[in-house]
Scaffold this motif. Sequence first.
Motif, PDB file in Angstrom:
ATOM      1  N   GLN A 404      -6.399  25.644  19.096  1.00  0.00           N
ATOM      2  CA  GLN A 404      -5.528  26.748  19.870  1.00  0.00           C
ATOM      3  C   GLN A 404      -6.570  27.992  20.043  1.00  0.00           C
ATOM      4  O   GLN A 404      -7.397  28.123  19.138  1.00  0.00           O
ATOM      5  CB  GLN A 404      -4.516  27.027  18.812  1.00  0.00           C
ATOM      6  CG  GLN A 404      -3.139  26.505  18.941  1.00  0.00           C
ATOM      7  CD  GLN A 404      -2.694  26.201  20.488  1.00  0.00           C
ATOM      8  OE1 GLN A 404      -2.340  27.271  21.015  1.00  0.00           O
ATOM      9  NE2 GLN A 404      -2.566  24.885  20.972  1.00  0.00           N
ATOM     10  N   PRO A 405      -6.308  28.350  21.179  1.00  0.00           N
ATOM     11  CA  PRO A 405      -7.374  29.747  21.467  1.00  0.00           C
ATOM     12  C   PRO A 405      -6.952  30.780  20.650  1.00  0.00           C
ATOM     13  O   PRO A 405      -5.660  31.035  20.195  1.00  0.00           O
ATOM     14  CB  PRO A 405      -6.954  29.980  22.984  1.00  0.00           C
ATOM     15  CG  PRO A 405      -6.177  28.758  23.419  1.00  0.00           C
ATOM     16  CD  PRO A 405      -5.410  28.076  22.421  1.00  0.00           C
ATOM     17  N   VAL A 406      -7.856  31.776  20.286  1.00  0.00           N
ATOM     18  CA  VAL A 406      -7.744  32.783  19.702  1.00  0.00           C
ATOM     19  C   VAL A 406      -7.680  34.085  20.566  1.00  0.00           C
ATOM     20  O   VAL A 406      -8.630  34.397  21.229  1.00  0.00           O
ATOM     21  CB  VAL A 406      -8.746  32.999  18.702  1.00  0.00           C
ATOM     22  CG1 VAL A 406      -8.599  34.623  17.917  1.00  0.00           C
ATOM     23  CG2 VAL A 406      -8.843  31.990  17.648  1.00  0.00           C
ATOM     24  N   ASN A 407      -6.705  34.783  20.832  1.00  0.00           N
ATOM     25  CA  ASN A 407      -6.551  36.036  21.814  1.00  0.00           C
ATOM     26  C   ASN A 407      -7.000  35.637  23.022  1.00  0.00           C
ATOM     27  O   ASN A 407      -7.516  36.465  23.763  1.00  0.00           O
ATOM     28  CB  ASN A 407      -7.307  37.140  21.062  1.00  0.00           C
ATOM     29  CG  ASN A 407      -6.813  38.493  21.316  1.00  0.00           C
ATOM     30  OD1 ASN A 407      -5.623  38.655  21.749  1.00  0.00           O
ATOM     31  ND2 ASN A 407      -7.819  39.524  21.415  1.00  0.00           N
ATOM     32  N   ASN A 408      -6.892  34.493  23.414  1.00  0.00           N
ATOM     33  CA  ASN A 408      -7.419  34.176  24.864  1.00  0.00           C
ATOM     34  C   ASN A 408      -8.989  34.322  25.112  1.00  0.00           C
ATOM     35  O   ASN A 408      -9.155  34.622  26.204  1.00  0.00           O
ATOM     36  CB  ASN A 408      -6.590  34.861  25.869  1.00  0.00           C
ATOM     37  CG  ASN A 408      -5.109  33.857  26.370  1.00  0.00           C
ATOM     38  OD1 ASN A 408      -5.201  32.538  25.978  1.00  0.00           O
ATOM     39  ND2 ASN A 408      -4.217  34.349  26.933  1.00  0.00           N
ATOM     40  N   GLN A 409      -9.527  34.671  23.998  1.00  0.00           N
ATOM     41  CA  GLN A 409     -11.062  35.153  23.898  1.00  0.00           C
ATOM     42  C   GLN A 409     -11.764  33.954  23.485  1.00  0.00           C
ATOM     43  O   GLN A 409     -12.957  33.836  23.994  1.00  0.00           O
ATOM     44  CB  GLN A 409     -11.103  36.221  23.455  1.00  0.00           C
ATOM     45  CG  GLN A 409     -10.559  37.651  24.369  1.00  0.00           C
ATOM     46  CD  GLN A 409     -10.920  38.824  23.285  1.00  0.00           C
ATOM     47  OE1 GLN A 409     -10.054  38.878  22.262  1.00  0.00           O
ATOM     48  NE2 GLN A 409     -11.467  39.761  23.909  1.00  0.00           N
ATOM     49  N   LEU A 410     -11.492  33.387  22.542  1.00  0.00           N
ATOM     50  CA  LEU A 410     -12.091  32.477  21.793  1.00  0.00           C
ATOM     51  C   LEU A 410     -11.432  30.963  22.118  1.00  0.00           C
ATOM     52  O   LEU A 410     -10.385  30.852  21.532  1.00  0.00           O
ATOM     53  CB  LEU A 410     -12.209  32.917  20.275  1.00  0.00           C
ATOM     54  CG  LEU A 410     -13.076  31.919  19.246  1.00  0.00           C
ATOM     55  CD1 LEU A 410     -14.321  31.724  19.779  1.00  0.00           C
ATOM     56  CD2 LEU A 410     -12.909  32.411  17.844  1.00  0.00           C
ATOM     57  N   PHE A 411     -12.311  30.175  22.430  1.00  0.00           N
ATOM     58  CA  PHE A 411     -11.762  28.810  22.527  1.00  0.00           C
ATOM     59  C   PHE A 411     -12.679  27.614  21.938  1.00  0.00           C
ATOM     60  O   PHE A 411     -13.850  27.988  21.445  1.00  0.00           O
ATOM     61  CB  PHE A 411     -11.790  28.365  24.123  1.00  0.00           C
ATOM     62  CG  PHE A 411     -11.083  29.393  24.674  1.00  0.00           C
ATOM     63  CD1 PHE A 411      -9.657  29.010  25.266  1.00  0.00           C
ATOM     64  CD2 PHE A 411     -11.244  30.644  25.213  1.00  0.00           C
ATOM     65  CE1 PHE A 411      -8.878  29.727  25.985  1.00  0.00           C
ATOM     66  CE2 PHE A 411     -10.809  31.586  25.994  1.00  0.00           C
ATOM     67  CZ  PHE A 411      -9.530  31.117  26.650  1.00  0.00           C
ATOM     68  N   PHE A 412     -11.955  26.639  21.578  1.00  0.00           N
ATOM     69  CA  PHE A 412     -12.612  25.561  20.786  1.00  0.00           C
ATOM     70  C   PHE A 412     -12.431  24.084  21.383  1.00  0.00           C
ATOM     71  O   PHE A 412     -11.210  23.750  21.877  1.00  0.00           O
ATOM     72  CB  PHE A 412     -11.755  25.479  19.239  1.00  0.00           C
ATOM     73  CG  PHE A 412     -12.164  26.669  18.343  1.00  0.00           C
ATOM     74  CD1 PHE A 412     -13.322  26.546  17.478  1.00  0.00           C
ATOM     75  CD2 PHE A 412     -11.458  27.863  18.555  1.00  0.00           C
ATOM     76  CE1 PHE A 412     -13.666  27.613  16.858  1.00  0.00           C
ATOM     77  CE2 PHE A 412     -11.750  28.846  17.454  1.00  0.00           C
ATOM     78  CZ  PHE A 412     -12.975  28.769  16.893  1.00  0.00           C
ATOM     79  N   ALA A 413     -13.494  23.449  21.441  1.00  0.00           N
ATOM     80  CA  ALA A 413     -13.709  22.226  22.154  1.00  0.00           C
ATOM     81  C   ALA A 413     -14.419  21.348  21.329  1.00  0.00           C
ATOM     82  O   ALA A 413     -15.014  21.732  20.205  1.00  0.00           O
ATOM     83  CB  ALA A 413     -13.986  22.204  23.706  1.00  0.00           C
TER      84      ALA A 413
END
Length: 445
Positions: A404-413
């Motif tokens: 799940q992204p954090v604040n639409n700023q931090l993303f995880f793949a």
Amino acid sequence: MDQNQKKVIIVGSGIAGLGCANELQKNGFSVLILEARNIHGGRISKNTTFADFPIETGAEEIHLPTKYYKLAKQVGANCEPDSNFDSFIEDIGIKGEDIQKGNGVLIEEDDFYEKYKLEKFYNSIMKEEEKNLLCDDMPILEYFKIKNVDQKLFQFYEMELATEYGSTLKDLSIKGYAEHEQRWEYDEKNFIVTNMSHFDVIERAFATVLPLVKYNTPVNYIAIQTNQLQNNGVVVCDSFGNEYKADHVVVTIPVSQLKNNSINFIPPLSQEKQKAIQLLQMGKGGKLHMKFKERFWPSDTYSLILRTQIGLIWNCSYHRSKASFVLCALISGQTSIDMNDPNKRKYMMSELFNKLQQIFKVKKNVEDLLLDYIWTDYNTTKYIEGIYSYPSLNLGSYRSVLAQPVNNQLFFAGEATDPKYFATINGALDTGIREAQRIIQLYSK
Ligand SMILES: Cc1cc2nc3c(=O)[nH]c(=O)nc-3n(C[C@H](O)[C@H](O)[C@H](O)COP(=O)(O)OP(=O)(O)OC[C@H]3O[C@@H](n4cnc5c(N)ncnc54)[C@H](O)[C@@H]3O)c2cc1C
């Protein structure tokens, strides 16, 4: 908003990072990839000097004709289905037979499954699992004990299942395993690339984003602006103190690196994300490639499961070379750690050579036929430190929580964030594209 002005930093240049960068670049984003090591590819790597064909020192098999399969075909890879190959298992002598260790015989994989009714057993786990989906999770080892699985089958399961998952029967979750097997579609859908390596595939497929990689740049903190109304961007800092600013950051590092807090997140990640990182586990492992003076196994033999500590073996010259005779072993768990002790390594390798000699009735000493070997240890490879994530206990849907992204700023793949195809190249690529699409969507209205 004009996405041309939008900058995305990707942390890690494995297939997830490169796939993400490629998708974003195609959609007009400005991309920078920060990579800790001096090379891209992560757990996709090759050795070109060991044999007369490139050795896959990382990932080897393509599971299912997915996006990665299509990509490989597009860049000219010859993908051979491995269901065409012959696989053998050393018989274990249960049901009244007495096949002692050291006197093993090989039987075809299908016959082995038929003989010990294993297909039925797999299916029964799944059915039961479906019925009891809400009951407590337990290690496979415990489940097998409850089900009175014959002790002699344990060694087979350690090789066939635990080694494949880079784990042990003690650490694998019965629930996670059953769910994973249910989702996975087998049937003639695994492939090996025979005319190049996966490293070549990604270099060709992602040629336009490779110049965007900044090597030898380990990221050690990421600070985001948490105010939903104001996107003041993200600050990424490397271990030399250099700061980089972006609108979005995609983190693709292995879960081992999240677990050892190699990157500090400011503010700290949510409790739920931290729980996901705690529950996710990365298996231990690596690959042993052995080159022999001559081929002492039948030409059509591809894979073997043997009753030795190093027991999951395949013939990687098959369909690749007629002049180099190379066997590869996937080694995981404690055995992979023991490989770094010279005495234990010597012992385990000679145990394997003795077994090969006996099982293939080789007249010469197999150990004398060995020309060279390479041990690629992912446990000690800096910034990776493990093989891949596995179905760990009580994990449930926590892979998606991490994604799940954090604040639409931090993303995880990265492979560990794929609930379906974790531990694979195709899964890792899918997650990179998934996060790129999420970012693209933010600007598509
Ligand atoms: C021995 C082995 C055999 C395998 N066999 C198969 C197989 O047959 N089939 C299959 O489908 N899959 C296989 N896999 C799994 C597959 O290789 C992985 O799932 C996939 O490559 C993972 O890609 P990724 O991009 O998620 O992570 P990675 O490839 O690990 O990339 C992550 C990158 O992040 C970088 N990094 C880490 N920390 C930092 C930091 N702080 N700052 C910047 N960069 C950082 C790392 O250096 C690395 O380059 C195998 C893996 C191994 C190790």
